[in-house]
Scaffold this motif. Structure first.
Motif, PDB file in Angstrom:
ATOM      1  N   ASN A   1       0.738  -1.028   0.099  1.00 37.94           N
ATOM      2  CA  ASN A   1      -0.007  -0.103   0.097  1.00 37.94           C
ATOM      3  C   ASN A   1       0.946   1.257   0.088  1.00 37.94           C
ATOM      4  OD1 ASN A   1      -2.490  -1.269  -0.052  1.00 37.94           O
ATOM      5  ND2 ASN A   1      -2.594  -1.577   1.994  1.00 37.94           N
TER       6      ASN A   1
ATOM      7  N   TRP B   1       2.293   1.529  -3.358  1.00 41.43           N
ATOM      8  CA  TRP B   1       1.296   2.162  -4.176  1.00 41.43           C
ATOM      9  C   TRP B   1       0.806   3.647  -4.044  1.00 41.43           C
ATOM     10  CZ3 TRP B   1      -0.809   1.627  -8.843  1.00 41.43           C
ATOM     11  CH2 TRP B   1      -2.146   2.358  -9.114  1.00 41.43           C
ATOM     12  N   ASN B   2       0.667   4.030  -2.960  1.00 40.05           N
ATOM     13  CA  ASN B   2       0.568   5.431  -2.584  1.00 40.05           C
ATOM     14  C   ASN B   2       1.734   6.321  -3.011  1.00 40.05           C
ATOM     15  OD1 ASN B   2      -1.749   4.706  -1.334  1.00 40.05           O
ATOM     16  ND2 ASN B   2      -1.002   4.432   0.792  1.00 40.05           N
ATOM     17  N   TYR B   3       2.923   5.860  -2.845  1.00 43.36           N
ATOM     18  CA  TYR B   3       4.139   6.744  -3.243  1.00 43.36           C
ATOM     19  C   TYR B   3       3.921   6.988  -4.793  1.00 43.36           C
ATOM     20  CZ  TYR B   3       8.905   7.970  -4.186  1.00 43.36           C
ATOM     21  OH  TYR B   3       9.929   8.864  -4.593  1.00 43.36           O
ATOM     22  N   ILE B   4       3.673   5.761  -5.493  1.00 45.63           N
ATOM     23  CA  ILE B   4       3.362   5.896  -6.781  1.00 45.63           C
ATOM     24  C   ILE B   4       2.423   6.811  -7.542  1.00 45.63           C
ATOM     25  CG2 ILE B   4       3.018   4.706  -9.067  1.00 45.63           C
ATOM     26  CD1 ILE B   4       4.506   2.068  -7.957  1.00 45.63           C
ATOM     27  N   ALA B   5       1.186   6.781  -6.744  1.00 47.49           N
ATOM     28  CA  ALA B   5       0.069   7.487  -7.168  1.00 47.49           C
ATOM     29  C   ALA B   5       0.201   9.007  -6.603  1.00 47.49           C
ATOM     30  CB  ALA B   5      -1.278   6.906  -6.435  1.00 47.49           C
ATOM     31  N   ASP B   6       1.086   9.453  -6.046  1.00 45.68           N
ATOM     32  CA  ASP B   6       1.515  10.759  -5.474  1.00 45.68           C
ATOM     33  C   ASP B   6       1.944  11.630  -6.610  1.00 45.68           C
ATOM     34  OD1 ASP B   6       1.974  13.157  -4.220  1.00 45.68           O
ATOM     35  OD2 ASP B   6       3.020  12.334  -2.790  1.00 45.68           O
ATOM     36  N   PRO B   7       1.258  12.470  -7.307  1.00 49.93           N
ATOM     37  CA  PRO B   7       1.758  13.217  -8.484  1.00 49.93           C
ATOM     38  C   PRO B   7       2.926  13.988  -8.265  1.00 49.93           C
ATOM     39  CG  PRO B   7      -0.844  13.540  -7.896  1.00 49.93           C
ATOM     40  CD  PRO B   7      -0.297  12.989  -6.657  1.00 49.93           C
TER      41      PRO B   7
ATOM     42  N   PHE C   1       5.783   9.812 -11.299  1.00 50.85           N
ATOM     43  CA  PHE C   1       5.975   8.497 -11.814  1.00 50.85           C
ATOM     44  C   PHE C   1       5.758   8.425 -13.241  1.00 50.85           C
ATOM     45  CE2 PHE C   1       4.686   3.997 -12.305  1.00 50.85           C
ATOM     46  CZ  PHE C   1       5.895   3.408 -11.668  1.00 50.85           C
ATOM     47  N   LEU C   2       4.922   8.844 -13.759  1.00 48.75           N
ATOM     48  CA  LEU C   2       4.445   8.850 -15.088  1.00 48.75           C
ATOM     49  C   LEU C   2       5.735   9.354 -16.145  1.00 48.75           C
ATOM     50  CD1 LEU C   2       2.683   7.593 -17.626  1.00 48.75           C
ATOM     51  CD2 LEU C   2       1.520  10.013 -17.199  1.00 48.75           C
TER      52      LEU C   2
END
Length: 222
Positions: free
Chosen positions: A2, A5-11, A15-16
């Protein structure tokens, strides 16, 4: 998981952008390594002396630590994409060069003579005889090269290049396992995907007769 995932989802962690950059540098260097490696392999396969020189130089290049090369080229190529691409291309050439050379040199000359005796042109011999026999071996070299490039591209972060290496290096500096894994896990996933794709491609390129009698040719590079 989790926390990752939270780290990746943080704008704020872009990450993109880092993913796109990482894929770009890997794709670019793999393509250039293929062009140079196959081209050199074809050229040196026509001469045992040139082959000996090329194979030994390839071994020497592989013996140089990639991080040492990255640091050595800094005064000349600066920081960022360019020195990282040059270093990764040099890393990726040897397996492709070696397999191209080995594949072409291992084709029985009698097969070429027989094809020529049947009236085939040089282009027909290349397309119908040499290419089907050598392509699986070249694909094995590309497979090895691609995995090496994907796994090593993270080191480019040490000289200012973007990509997943930014997370790994920054995570090591801060002792942040979440950030390290946010970079390491995508690299592992990409490597597995490319490995699986290249294995399928290598098998598809192997003529049915060779596949059934001896299995898919393996890479000549350990």
């Amino acid at each position: 998981m989790n926390s990752i995932w939270n780290y990746i989802a943080d704008p704020s962690h872009n990450f993109l952008y880092e993913t796109t950059t990482y894929l770009q540098i890997c794709a670019f260097t793999i393509v250039i390594a293929i062009v140079i490696g196959v081209g050199l392999g074809v050229v040196v396969s026509r001469s045992a002396i040139l082959g000996f020189i090329a194979i030994n130089l390839s071994g020497l290049m592989r013996a140089i630590p990639i991080i040492a090369f990255l640091i050595a080229v800094l005064p000349y190529l600066g920081l960022g994409f360019t020195p990282a691409a040059v270093a990764l291309i040099i890393l990726g050439i040897p397996p492709i060069l070696l397999n191209t050379y080995t594949g072409l040199r291992s084709i029985d000359a009698a097969m070429i003579d027989a094809a020529r005796g049947m009236g085939m042109t040089t282009w027909q011999i290349i397309r119908r005889v040499q290419a089907p026999l050598v392509m699986p071996i070249i694909a094995a070299g590309i497979r090895t090269s691609a995995i090496q490039i994907i796994a090593t591209a993270t080191l480019a972060a040490f000289i200012g290049a973007d990509g997943y290496g930014v997370y790994i290096v920054d995570g090591l500096y801060k002792l942040d396992n979440t950030e390290i894994l946010a970079g390491a896990i995508p690299v592992a996933i990409i490597a597995l995907i490319v490995e699986g794709f290249m294995e399928i491609l290598q098998r598809v390129l192997t003529p049915a007769g060779l596949r059934e009698s001896s299995g898919t040719p393996q890479s000549q590079v350990s």
